[in-house]
Every structure is written in C-alpha cells, then in structure tokens.
Enzyme design. Structure first.
Site, short mmCIF file in Angstrom:
data_model
loop_
_atom_site.label_atom_id
_atom_site.label_comp_id
_atom_site.label_asym_id
_atom_site.label_seq_id
_atom_site.Cartn_x
_atom_site.Cartn_y
_atom_site.Cartn_z
N VAL A 1 0.97 -1.02 0.01
CA VAL A 1 0.08 0.19 0.08
C VAL A 1 0.86 1.23 -0.28
CG1 VAL A 1 -1.72 1.42 1.24
CG2 VAL A 1 -2.02 -1.09 1.16
N ALA A 2 2.12 1.21 0.95
CA ALA A 2 2.84 2.36 0.86
C ALA A 2 3.54 2.63 -0.34
CB ALA A 2 3.65 2.29 1.91
N ASP B 1 -1.84 34.53 -36.60
CA ASP B 1 -2.30 35.52 -37.58
C ASP B 1 -1.79 36.81 -37.25
OD1 ASP B 1 -4.44 33.98 -38.50
OD2 ASP B 1 -5.96 34.78 -37.03
N GLU C 1 -0.57 5.28 -5.33
CA GLU C 1 -2.02 5.19 -5.81
C GLU C 1 -2.71 6.71 -5.98
OE1 GLU C 1 -1.15 4.04 -2.93
OE2 GLU C 1 -2.03 5.54 -1.70
N ASP D 1 -11.51 28.94 -40.54
CA ASP D 1 -10.15 28.61 -39.89
C ASP D 1 -10.48 27.39 -39.34
OD1 ASP D 1 -9.11 30.84 -40.63
OD2 ASP D 1 -9.41 31.81 -38.85
N ASN E 1 3.22 6.63 4.63
CA ASN E 1 2.62 6.70 3.23
C ASN E 1 1.69 7.91 3.44
OD1 ASN E 1 1.87 5.97 0.76
ND2 ASN E 1 0.02 5.15 1.68
N ASP F 1 -9.49 32.48 -36.45
CA ASP F 1 -10.77 33.26 -35.64
C ASP F 1 -11.84 32.79 -36.45
OD1 ASP F 1 -10.11 34.91 -37.76
OD2 ASP F 1 -9.52 36.51 -36.56
P1 ATP Z 1 -4.87 37.85 -40.40
O1 ATP Z 1 -5.27 36.91 -41.18
O2 ATP Z 1 -3.29 38.42 -39.98
O3 ATP Z 1 -5.88 38.30 -39.39
P2 ATP Z 1 -6.32 39.87 -42.03
O4 ATP Z 1 -7.23 40.52 -40.99
O5 ATP Z 1 -5.71 40.85 -43.02
O6 ATP Z 1 -5.08 39.24 -41.41
P3 ATP Z 1 -8.50 38.51 -43.05
O7 ATP Z 1 -9.50 38.87 -42.25
O8 ATP Z 1 -8.61 37.22 -43.84
O9 ATP Z 1 -7.12 38.74 -42.65
O10 ATP Z 1 -8.76 39.51 -44.29
C1 ATP Z 1 -8.14 39.38 -45.61
C2 ATP Z 1 -8.00 40.81 -46.34
O11 ATP Z 1 -9.41 41.15 -46.50
C3 ATP Z 1 -7.52 41.80 -45.45
O12 ATP Z 1 -5.99 42.03 -45.74
C4 ATP Z 1 -8.21 43.09 -46.27
O13 ATP Z 1 -7.22 43.66 -47.51
C5 ATP Z 1 -9.32 42.56 -46.61
N1 ATP Z 1 -10.43 43.05 -45.61
C6 ATP Z 1 -10.28 42.79 -44.12
N2 ATP Z 1 -11.61 43.13 -43.35
C7 ATP Z 1 -12.30 43.60 -44.50
C8 ATP Z 1 -13.58 44.14 -44.34
N3 ATP Z 1 -14.28 44.50 -43.31
N4 ATP Z 1 -14.17 44.45 -45.38
C9 ATP Z 1 -13.45 44.29 -46.72
N5 ATP Z 1 -12.19 43.94 -46.67
C10 ATP Z 1 -11.69 43.52 -45.69
#
Ligand code: ATP
Length: 900
Positions: free
Chosen positions: A282-283, A329, A287, A646, A736, A642
């Site tokens: 046991v010791a 990103d 466990e 993705d 223990n 995000d």
């Molecule tokens: P990361 O991937 O590093 O977050 P990011 O924000 O540039 O970079 P996305 O969000 O995929 O990546 O955007 C891709 C591209 O789309 C941007 O570089 C920009 O040129 C364009 N974009 C981003 N936001 C908008 C928006 N709200 N309206 C229109 N075009 C946009």
C-alpha cells in the site's frame, strides 16, 4: 407555452405572447424575472459522482480491501488497537483521496464554465454579450456567421442567413432562412425556415430572432433528454502514467510477495508478516498519482487563465510543452488591432489624416497643407462608401478622460477606422442611412477578401464595395478620376499599385474602395455576378501598431527553440514590414504569398515550409495546407484562427488556438485553447506554463518513485540480510500518509525554473522516465536504503531493543523523505540556488508532515499505538546525521548533471 408552433405565428404575435419588443428586446428586470421562472438555458447532463460514491470508489482498491480484511482478522485474534488504527489510517487516506479528486474535478468544472459560449442580445435597447445560459424566452438574439444558435429562435430578421442544421436534422447542406415566411400549418423541423434551433451553426449571413424556448425545452433538449456528461479522454501523459502505475503495482506486489515469504522463512508470525507485506505494498504503490496529476494539470490551467489563455482540452497542456512552431495571424494577435486611417489615395493624390485612436477629430492635409475634405468630391465619395459598406459602429464610451469624451468601436476595428475617418470629414453613417439605407449585402469573407452593400441612389441603386486592393483592382474596369468615370488605364493601375506598395511598406493595412451602379436589388446576390466591372475610387491606409509585448515574446520563442510564423490575409509588404519590426524576419526571401503557394506541389511546399516565416495574402484553405506542410517536417504546431473557415486548420494543428475576443463560436469550439486577450504573447506564456507543468509532474514522479522504491528496498534487504523487520505495518502506513500527498502536491506547484524557456522543446514521444531519471531514482533510493538501514543497524547495536531501533528507522526515513521532497524541486539546480524556502506549499506541507511525525513520537498514548519510543536530543543528532546522507548525495549528483 414552450411547445407552441411559433413558426405559424406572425412576428408581432410572437412578441406579444413573449412580452418582448422587436427593436429593444426585453428589459433587464423582465429578463431577471423570466430567468427565475424558466431557469437557465442549458442542457442538463448526467450528474457527477457524489462525495459518498467517490469515497466508496476509494475502497474498491484490491490492496486496501485486503488490508482491511487482514486488520479485521487481527482484531479477532486480539490486536485491537493496532488494527483499529490501521483501518482509521486507511479511511483517512481515502478521505484525502476524495478531497484531491473533488478538487480536481471542481477545477476542471470551473474551467469549462469559463469557456462557456456567449450570446449577443439586445436588452434595454442595447447590444450586449451575455453568457448563453442566461438567455430567456423573449430575448432578442443577434446571429452572424460563425455563431452557434444559442437557443430556439423565431427569426424576425434575416440577411442571406444560412444555417447548418446537421447536428439536429443530419442534413449536411445549410438551410436558407427567411424571417418573413409564416407557415399556415405544421411543417417538419428541417423545413421551418423562419426558425433557428439551439446547437446549429450560422454558416453565412446575419439574422435576428426572438428566443422561444430554452434549455431542455428546445428541440435539441427534447431529443437528448438525458445527455451523457462529457467525459474527457485521458491525456497521453495520464495514459503513460496509468501504464507506469500498473507496472509498478505488479512489481511491488511481486516484491512484497517475496518479502512475505522471506519473513516466513525467518520465522516471523504469519499474520504479522502478512500485514507488513500488504502495508508495504500500500505504501509503495503511488495510488494517488493520477489524482495529483489531474490537480496539477488543473491548477496549471488556472494559472494559464491568469495569463489569458483558457485550455479547453487537458491534453493541450502537455502538447504546449512540446510545441516547436507557433503559427499566428497578424491582425490583432501580433498587432494591436486598433486601426487608425492615416492615408487616403484618390484621384492620383495622396492625402494624410491626423488624429489618434477612435476620436472622430482630425485634419486632412495634402502636400503638408490643410484641405477641406467636404470640398473634394473624390474624398467625399470614398469616405461615404467606406462608412456605408460597413458593420462597425462608433460610440461614446461614456468614460471621460482629461475632460474629453472617449470613443469606442463596436465591431471590426478595420471597419471602425473607416467610420472614424468619415466622421473626421463630417460624414456620419446615421445621416447617410436616412436616404441610403442598406437594402441587401454580400458579407465579408476571408476567401473573397471583400464586402458589398446595396443602397438606393437617385432613380436606381448602387453597390458599394470595399476589399483587398489587388483583388479589387483586378475586378475594376473603370475609375473615378477628375470628377468623371473613365476606363481604367495601365498607367492608373501602375500608380495605384505604387501607392499601395508605398503605404504597405510603412506597415499600413490598405483597403480599396469601389462602387458599381445596379438596376435592381438582387434577391440572392451572387458575388461573381456583382463584384466585377467596378469603378475604382481609391485606397485608404491605416496603421495597426505592432503589440510591444509581441516583440519580446518572439525573442523568448526563439530562445526556446520555437519558430514563430506569421500567416496573414494581409498584403505582403504590410506583413513584411510588421514582421521585421517584430524581429520575426531577418531575411526577406523567407516570405511566401498565397498565389505563390498555389503553384507549389505538396512536396515543394513541405520543403519551403522549413524556412518560410511569413505567409501573406493567404486564405483559410491555405492555412490548412501550411499546417500540413509544417507537420510533415516533424513539427508540433500551434495555430491561431478566428473565422468559421479557420476551423479545419485549427483542428489539423496540434494545438488550435482561437481568439477569445474576435473569434467566432465555431473557431472557439474547435480549438484546444482560447486566448482571452487575442495576444500572441499569451500563447508564449501558455507554452511556458505547459513546460512548467510538465517539469513539475516529472519532479513529483521522481520524488514518489525514489521514496517508494527505497521503502521496498529497506524491508527487502533487511529480510535478506537477516535483520528484524525495520518498520511496523502501522508505521509504513503513517509514513505513506505523511510523505505521499502533501510534498508531492507541493512539487506540482513549484515555480518555473530560470532556464525553462532556454531549453529546446520536449520531444512528444519522450518517456516520462528517461534514462537520466531512472539512474537518479536508482541512486536516490539506494542512498535512502543505506542511510535507513545504517541507522537501524546502529540503533540495534547501541540502543536498547528493536522497538527503539524501529523508531530510529521510522524517523530517519520520514526525515530523509521530506528532505528528498526539497531536493526534487529541481532536477539540475541546487535547492539553495532556487531558494530553499521559496515554495510556500512545500514548507507548509513538510512542516505539517513533520508535526504529524512528532505527534506519534511524543504523545505517550500514540507511542503505544505506533510502537515508537521516546527520542531525545541525542537521538535526533544521529537521525539527522543519517537522514542527511541522501540529501547530500542528491545535491552532489546535481553538480555532475549540471557539468554535463
Ligand atoms: P490576419 O489573417 O492576420 O488576421 P487579415 O485580417 O488581413 O489578417 P482577413 O481577415 O482574412 O485577414 O482579411 C483578408 C483581407 O481582406 C485583408 O487583408 C483586407 O484586405 C480585406 N479585408 C479585411 N477586412 C475587411 C472588411 N471588413 N471589408 C472588406 N475587406 C476586408
């Protein structure tokens, strides 16, 4: 009321029945009251174990049962006190086990709550984020792509809304929703296009809906009446330890069997020897190990929360410690995501814009002289498009600093910067929307890299488009120049690209602005159809400063043998400028764009991935390929994300990291870890914690094994060389209790060692007990055996009787094990260099254990029970001298380890 056919009701009737308002939602008071009567919006899982069940579980251990049985037998033959105390100790041990386990599961529970989903609602007329479990019928919920639908809803607004209902209906194609339909009769679940159901995922568009049922009253709740509570699978480490525990268990049982036989041969009475052998087993068998590992993992996870990462899956803690590549990103993770527009290029001119943050005040200048933006038609149009083709809102945040109002952005900072830039020119969305409301839209997505909205204009309609400059330029055939729309020339393109390059190399994020006249508002706008033949208006560049802490974090990463990699949707020049600023990129050739990536074969990409540090202009599909390529090179990859798109890459990565602030529910759900501050530095902090946790687990395994093996060796060798049994069963059990739990737990809380981030990452397949540790355990247990048997033989010779000699051995063993706990605090650093008393838990734990030893030595009654004798100061001199031998040996062997 819950099971009403809401889909057959008009919107206004829904709001009437549920006493809510279709614009302002419920009031906070109403919501509070409804929460009382309806309860939380959660699916009730299977209940966890009760304390009693946990306690019972502890007694299911085979050895414990034998021990109890043996004690009962000895009670029958008259050894009442001894056996009763043994049973008491066994119970105490079980209680301790239960406390440990319930702490572990509580800690895990608390973490799970932290990762719980949120919902965006309108209450009291304001948009709020609340925990989804607090939703009540009548709440007005906002939905956007990437959201989980948090309750059952009757939709009241839908903009191209598509929902993936596979989790409920098994239908894999997302369902198009339409809030305006009212069904006259009953329709099946899959066809209720004016409703949305809990647990399904918004895959496209936007919507708004009234909560009609919550919790177990939802469709999913009714199907899954009693949901099995989510059982976390054991982590690889836990599995390895279970394996190790089994081997150790069998080995100790075998040795204890031999000890038993040896004892019998030597003429020790059967029952006494049997009790000794069982108590020894046991010791010796650790466990409590699994529970301690869970507690240490869980407490480590709590420390991580303080450093802004929530671990969703236990195994991630281990994987973090072996991470070799972190793919991040750029926007928001490596940069601050506080965008401020500083440059505008339109009609061949480059304008500058002053002002900081989201304060809507600033000046427009051209060639260093102030200009009036209202007098410039090009600027007017560009800013109007920028602010209307936009989902962000500018708000006074209510707090005042230095007598000035402060402002904040609701929504995407990139879009916020455009709203602020327009406001600086006196252009406000609220005014524009009176005459030009949004009639339709094609939402932004990272694959298309652009967004379109439709508005009335004069007799017809207009589409306003903004997006990535290169993409937008390719889709434009005309340009707004000197007040006229003319075909776009190569010269224009060249100038625009130059302006774009100029801004990007200054680390500005650049968006292009364009428009297109349309005859009618399309019902279901097709991007391929609309977003072409546009009229180019101009570019707008915004700064997004690098996070100061990211630079340091990248330096730490490199020192720790981890390669940081930037993966961004942004333009190459912008990415390179930021990467250089952060010290990620020393050599410009190690940059790959999405377009270049498309031309590579899988093998070529795998080869390239060895030294590419920046991937620019990529879309989510590329991310998946990139993770794959890096993994093929044998790396352990952490990857941030995000968006909805993705999710596959997050799943593919060894550790998927979702953004807590900007991340969608889908990303968070898929990820193994969530960053509450979206900050790259927090990933590095988590890696550090992961390493600390692993090294602490190693420490207490080292400690427990060296002590337990010593215990077996002591009895075994004594039997072999013809000595009396050096420790009584009750002493073994007390030992223990004293030395296993507290010091081991304290080792789990050990602070980081100074070089934790200067070592290379741990190999994932590395066994928890490597050769070095095996040797160290052998050395340590040998020295402990020598010192305890040494003191035992000494005492047999120079004191009166076996009982006194046993007391010597007992005290020496406990003393040296407690000291052993201190030397185990680092495998290589001397205990004095890391601060002997630096671990408060250790000091507390060992002091308590030592007091418990003193009690059984100095309380006369207990001396009788534990068969100990009184120890004088002189006796302690000897005990301390012998007890120090293993301590000195451990510290000396560290000197050799450090030299190597
Ligand atoms: P990361 O991937 O590093 O977050 P990011 O924000 O540039 O970079 P996305 O969000 O995929 O990546 O955007 C891709 C591209 O789309 C941007 O570089 C920009 O040129 C364009 N974009 C981003 N936001 C908008 C928006 N709200 N309206 C229109 N075009 C946009």
């Amino acid at each position: 009321m819950e099971n009403k056919k809401w889909y057959t009701l008009e919107k206004k009737d829904v709001s009437k029945v549920l006493k809510t308002h279709l614009e302002n939602g419920l009031s906070s008071e109403q919501a509070q009251e409804k929460l009382k009567s309806h309860g939380y919006n959660e699916l009730v899982g299977k209940r966890g174990q009760t304390i009693w069940e946990m306690l019972l579980e502890q007694f299911k251990d085979f050895l414990v049962l034998i021990l109890i049985a043996a004690s009962l037998v000895s009670i029958l033959i008259g050894e009442v006190t001894d056996s009763a105390v043994i049973i008491l100790i066994v119970i105490l041990n079980a209680v301790l086990g239960v406390i440990q386990e319930s702490r572990a599961s509580k800690a895990l529970e608390a973490l799970k709550k932290m990762a719980a989903p949120e919902a965006k609602v309108i209450r009291d007329g304001h948009i709020k984020e609340i925990p989804a479990r607090e939703l009540v019928p009548g709440d007005l919920v906002l939905l956007e792509a990437g959201n989980y639908v948090p309750a059952d809803l009757r939709l009241v607004e839908s903009m191209n809304l598509k929902i993936d209902e596979a989790s409920l209906t098994g239908e894999s194609v997302p369902v198009e929703k339409n809030a305006d339909i009212v069904f006259q009769e009953e329709v099946p679940l899959g066809d209720r296009t004016n409703s949305a159901f809990m647990g399904t995922v918004v895959s496209y568009g936007r919507g708004k809906g009234v909560v009609v049922s919550t919790g177990m009253n939802t469709e999913i709740g009714m199907i899954a009446e009693m949901l099995e509570s989510y059982q976390e699978e054991d982590t690889p480490l836990q599995k390895k330890l279970a394996e190790l525990g089994k081997i150790l268990g069998i080995a100790s049982l075998a040795i204890c069997g031999v000890v038993f036989l040896l004892g019998l041969l030597r003429g020790v009475p059967v029952l006494e020897m049997f009790m000794t052998a069982v108590s020894l087993a046991v010791a010796a068998i650790p466990e409590g190990l699994p529970a301690i590992v869970t507690i240490v993992l869980a407490l480590g996870m709590q420390r991580m929360v303080k450093r802004h990462s929530i671990i969703k899956k236990l195994h991630a803690v281990e994987t973090l410690g072996s991470t070799t590549v972190i793919c991040s990103d750029k926007t928001g993770t490596l940069t601050q995501n506080e965008m401020t527009a500083t440059r505008i290029y339109t009609d061949g001119k480059m304008y500058s814009l002053s002002g900081e943050g989201y304060r809507p005040y600033g000046e427009f200048t051209f060639d260093n002289s102030k200009i009036d933006p209202k007098a410039d038609a090009h600027l007017q149009l560009l800013l109007t498009i920028g602010t209307l083709c936009n989902d962000a809102k500018l708000e006074e945040s209510g707090t005042e600093k230095d007598n000035e109002k402060s402002w904040r952005i609701l929504g995407d900072p990139t879009e916020g910067a455009l709203v602020v830039a327009a406001a600086k020119a006196g252009i406000y969305t609220s005014d524009l929307e009176k005459t030009m409301p949004r009639l339709q839209e094609i939402p932004f997505d990272s694959d298309r890299k652009r967004m379109t909205t439709f508005h009335p204009a004069g007799q017809g309609y207009v589409a306003y488009i903004k997006g990535a400059p290169d993409v937008m330029l390719n889709l434009s055939t005309t340009i707004y120049k000197s007040g006229k729309v003319v075909p776009i020339t190569d010269e224009d393109r060249k100038n625009i690209l130059e302006a774009n390059h100029h801004m990007a190399t200054q680390a500005l994020r650049v968006l292009a602005i364009a428009y297109k006249d349309v005859n009618a508002i399309p019902q279901e706008p097709d991007p391929a159809d609309i977003e072409k033949d546009m009229t180019f208006v101009g570019l707008i560049g915004m700064i997004d400063p690098a996070r100061p802490e990211a630079r340091e974090a990248i330096r730490v990463c490199k020192g720790a043998g981890i390669r940081p990699v930037m993966i961004t949707g942004d333009y190459k020049d912008t990415a390179v400028a930021i990467a250089k600023e952060l010290g990620m990129l020393e050599d410009e050739s190690r940059v790959l764009t999405g377009a270049e990536l498309d031309t590579l074969s899988d093998e070529e990409l795998t080869a390239a991935a060895k030294d590419v540090s920046v991937y620019a202009r990529v879309s989510p599909v590329h991310k998946l390929k990139i993770v794959d390529a890096i993994k093929k090179n044998g790396h352990i990859v952490a990857m941030t994300g995000d968006g909805v798109n993705d999710a596959p890459a997050l799943k593919k990565a060894d550790i998927g990291v979702a953004m807590g602030i900007t991340g969608t529910d889908v990303a968070k759900e898929t990820a193994d870890m969530i960053l509450t501050d979206d900050n790259f530095a927090s990933i590095v902090a988590a890696v550090e914690e992961g390493r600390v946790i692993y090294s602490n687990i190693r420490k207490f395994i080292f400690f427990l094994l060296s002590c337990n093996i010593a215990e077996i060796l002591i009895i075994f060798v004594a039997m072999l060389i013809g000595l009396p049994v050096p420790l009584k069963p009750i002493q073994l059990l007390w030992l223990n209790l004293l030395t296993d739990a507290f010091p081991a737990l304290a080792l789990g809380m050990e602070k980081k060692e100074p070089n934790i981030m200067n070592r290379p990452p741990r190999k994932p397949d590395e066994p928890i007990m490597d050769t070095r540790m095996k040797w160290q355990i052998a050395i340590q247990s040998t020295f402990m055996t020598v010192s305890v048997l040494g003191v035992f033989i000494y005492a047999l010779k120079f004191t009166n009787g076996v009982e006194a000699a046993r007391t010597y051995a007992f005290a020496t063993l406990i003393f040296s094990e407690l000291l052993r706990a201190y030397t185990s605090r680092s495998e290589t650093y001397s205990v004095f260099s890391i601060g002997f008393f630096a671990n408060k838990f250790m000091v507390g734990g060992t002091v308590i254990s030592f007091l418990l030893l003193l009690i059984v030595l100095y309380v006369p009654y207990l001396r009788g029970v534990f068969d100990t004798t009184f120890l004088s100061f002189y006796d302690w001199d000897i005990i301390v001298a012998f007890g120090l031998i293993p301590f000195v040996a451990a510290e000396v062997s560290k000197i050799f380890l450090r030299r190597n």
